[in-house]
Design a protein around this motif. Structure first.
Motif, PDB file in Angstrom:
ATOM      1  N   GLU A  75       0.830  -1.211   0.000  1.00  0.00           N
ATOM      2  CA  GLU A  75       0.000   0.000   0.000  1.00  0.00           C
ATOM      3  C   GLU A  75       0.863   1.260   0.000  1.00  0.00           C
ATOM      4  N   ASP A  76       1.941   1.248   0.797  1.00  0.00           N
ATOM      5  CA  ASP A  76       2.760   2.446   1.015  1.00  0.00           C
ATOM      6  C   ASP A  76       4.232   2.065   0.928  1.00  0.00           C
ATOM      7  N   ILE A  77       4.862   2.375  -0.193  1.00  0.00           N
ATOM      8  CA  ILE A  77       6.245   1.951  -0.421  1.00  0.00           C
ATOM      9  C   ILE A  77       7.234   2.632   0.514  1.00  0.00           C
ATOM     10  N   VAL A  78       6.962   3.872   0.890  1.00  0.00           N
ATOM     11  CA  VAL A  78       7.863   4.580   1.815  1.00  0.00           C
ATOM     12  C   VAL A  78       7.852   3.886   3.179  1.00  0.00           C
ATOM     13  N   ALA A  79       6.672   3.543   3.674  1.00  0.00           N
ATOM     14  CA  ALA A  79       6.570   2.830   4.955  1.00  0.00           C
ATOM     15  C   ALA A  79       7.219   1.448   4.865  1.00  0.00           C
ATOM     16  N   ALA A  80       7.027   0.766   3.738  1.00  0.00           N
ATOM     17  CA  ALA A  80       7.632  -0.558   3.547  1.00  0.00           C
ATOM     18  C   ALA A  80       9.148  -0.451   3.535  1.00  0.00           C
ATOM     19  N   ARG A  81       9.675   0.559   2.845  1.00  0.00           N
ATOM     20  CA  ARG A  81      11.126   0.776   2.799  1.00  0.00           C
ATOM     21  C   ARG A  81      11.672   1.019   4.205  1.00  0.00           C
ATOM     22  N   GLU A  82      11.009   1.870   4.965  1.00  0.00           N
ATOM     23  CA  GLU A  82      11.447   2.166   6.334  1.00  0.00           C
ATOM     24  C   GLU A  82      11.437   0.912   7.195  1.00  0.00           C
ATOM     25  N   SER A  83      10.402   0.099   7.050  1.00  0.00           N
ATOM     26  CA  SER A  83      10.315  -1.156   7.797  1.00  0.00           C
ATOM     27  C   SER A  83      11.478  -2.081   7.442  1.00  0.00           C
ATOM     28  N   PHE A  84      11.797  -2.182   6.147  1.00  0.00           N
ATOM     29  CA  PHE A  84      12.902  -3.028   5.714  1.00  0.00           C
ATOM     30  C   PHE A  84      14.240  -2.497   6.217  1.00  0.00           C
ATOM     31  N   LEU A  85      14.411  -1.178   6.223  1.00  0.00           N
ATOM     32  CA  LEU A  85      15.655  -0.600   6.748  1.00  0.00           C
ATOM     33  C   LEU A  85      15.839  -0.965   8.219  1.00  0.00           C
ATOM     34  N   LYS A  86      14.769  -0.881   9.001  1.00  0.00           N
ATOM     35  CA  LYS A  86      14.838  -1.228  10.426  1.00  0.00           C
ATOM     36  C   LYS A  86      15.179  -2.699  10.628  1.00  0.00           C
ATOM     37  N   LYS A  87      14.728  -3.537   9.692  1.00  0.00           N
ATOM     38  CA  LYS A  87      14.977  -4.982   9.774  1.00  0.00           C
ATOM     39  C   LYS A  87      16.279  -5.376   9.087  1.00  0.00           C
ATOM     40  N   GLN A  88      17.041  -4.382   8.631  1.00  0.00           N
ATOM     41  CA  GLN A  88      18.336  -4.570   7.980  1.00  0.00           C
ATOM     42  C   GLN A  88      18.278  -5.432   6.719  1.00  0.00           C
ATOM     43  N   VAL A  89      17.185  -5.282   5.963  1.00  0.00           N
ATOM     44  CA  VAL A  89      17.066  -5.937   4.667  1.00  0.00           C
ATOM     45  C   VAL A  89      17.979  -5.204   3.689  1.00  0.00           C
ATOM     46  N   GLN A  90      18.659  -5.944   2.825  1.00  0.00           N
ATOM     47  CA  GLN A  90      19.561  -5.341   1.846  1.00  0.00           C
ATOM     48  C   GLN A  90      18.745  -4.687   0.730  1.00  0.00           C
ATOM     49  N   LEU A  91      18.672  -3.347   0.758  1.00  0.00           N
ATOM     50  CA  LEU A  91      17.980  -2.605  -0.288  1.00  0.00           C
ATOM     51  C   LEU A  91      18.960  -2.301  -1.412  1.00  0.00           C
ATOM     52  N   VAL A  92      18.456  -2.292  -2.643  1.00  0.00           N
ATOM     53  CA  VAL A  92      19.277  -1.985  -3.807  1.00  0.00           C
ATOM     54  C   VAL A  92      18.791  -0.645  -4.358  1.00  0.00           C
ATOM     55  N   GLY A  93      19.584   0.399  -4.157  1.00  0.00           N
ATOM     56  CA  GLY A  93      19.213   1.716  -4.657  1.00  0.00           C
ATOM     57  C   GLY A  93      18.078   2.333  -3.865  1.00  0.00           C
ATOM     58  N   ASP A  94      17.487   3.345  -4.476  1.00  0.00           N
ATOM     59  CA  ASP A  94      16.389   4.084  -3.871  1.00  0.00           C
ATOM     60  C   ASP A  94      15.075   3.688  -4.521  1.00  0.00           C
ATOM     61  N   ILE A  95      13.995   4.272  -4.030  1.00  0.00           N
ATOM     62  CA  ILE A  95      12.690   4.074  -4.663  1.00  0.00           C
ATOM     63  C   ILE A  95      12.747   4.694  -6.055  1.00  0.00           C
ATOM     64  N   VAL A  96      12.294   3.928  -7.044  1.00  0.00           N
ATOM     65  CA  VAL A  96      12.250   4.382  -8.434  1.00  0.00           C
ATOM     66  C   VAL A  96      10.783   4.507  -8.816  1.00  0.00           C
ATOM     67  N   GLU A  97      10.459   5.581  -9.551  1.00  0.00           N
ATOM     68  CA  GLU A  97       9.072   5.785  -9.974  1.00  0.00           C
ATOM     69  C   GLU A  97       8.973   5.867 -11.484  1.00  0.00           C
ATOM     70  N   VAL A  98       8.020   5.124 -12.047  1.00  0.00           N
ATOM     71  CA  VAL A  98       7.573   5.349 -13.410  1.00  0.00           C
ATOM     72  C   VAL A  98       6.420   6.331 -13.218  1.00  0.00           C
ATOM     73  N   PRO A  99       6.620   7.585 -13.595  1.00  0.00           N
ATOM     74  CA  PRO A  99       5.691   8.650 -13.229  1.00  0.00           C
ATOM     75  C   PRO A  99       4.217   8.306 -13.457  1.00  0.00           C
ATOM     76  N   GLY A 100       3.457   8.422 -12.382  1.00  0.00           N
ATOM     77  CA  GLY A 100       2.027   8.197 -12.444  1.00  0.00           C
ATOM     78  C   GLY A 100       1.599   6.749 -12.536  1.00  0.00           C
ATOM     79  N   HIS A 101       2.554   5.804 -12.560  1.00  0.00           N
ATOM     80  CA  HIS A 101       2.201   4.389 -12.733  1.00  0.00           C
ATOM     81  C   HIS A 101       2.561   3.531 -11.516  1.00  0.00           C
ATOM     82  N   VAL A 102       3.846   3.533 -11.142  1.00  0.00           N
ATOM     83  CA  VAL A 102       4.289   2.626 -10.090  1.00  0.00           C
ATOM     84  C   VAL A 102       5.531   3.182  -9.408  1.00  0.00           C
TER      85      VAL A 102
END
Length: 126
Positions: A75-102
């Motif tokens: 539902e909320d990618i920013v909240a999901a990203r923050e949750s993964f950071l707290k759980k020390q999940v290996q993120l690759v890069g930042d959030i990427v947006e296809v404008p207006g789509h995903v």
């Protein structure tokens, strides 16, 4: 974090038009959409999840023929990203947006398998 489900897995190919031909004519999937400008297509059978096809490009970390990327809808990618950071999940890069789509956030599991969290904004087609 509110996980909605797994609706799409995608692969990287060297030639998207040849791949579309293979998956429609040989495999028998239906082409739902094809966006030349994004080098992206989506296919589906009568039931089940969607197969996404991306043509390899310089910004794509996945090589053609090497991996299927499973997407997990949120539902909320920013909240999901923050949750993964707290759980020390290996993120690759930042959030990427296809404008207006995903909006997408790539991550890896403990074995190095690649996944993406995806928040749909709206469909690419009307």
């Amino acid at each position: 974090m509110n996980i909605k489900g797994i609706h799409l897995s995608w692969i990287v190919v060297a030639d998207i038009e040849a791949a579309i031909k293979f998956y429609t004519e040989t495999v028998g999937l239906n082409l739902l959409e094809f966006h030349k400008e994004y080098k992206w297509a989506e296919l589906q059978g009568q039931d089940g999840a969607t197969l996404g096809i991306a043509e390899h490009s310089t910004g794509c970390e996945v090589e053609a023929g090497s991996n299927a990327v499973v997407t997990i809808s949120v539902e909320d990618i920013v909240a999901a990203r923050e949750s993964f950071l707290k759980k020390q999940v290996q993120l690759v890069g930042d959030i990427v947006e296809v404008p207006g789509h995903v909006k997408m956030q790539t991550f890896k599991d403990q074995d190095g398998n690649t996944f993406q969290l995806c928040q749909m904004l709206s469909p690419l087609h009307p």
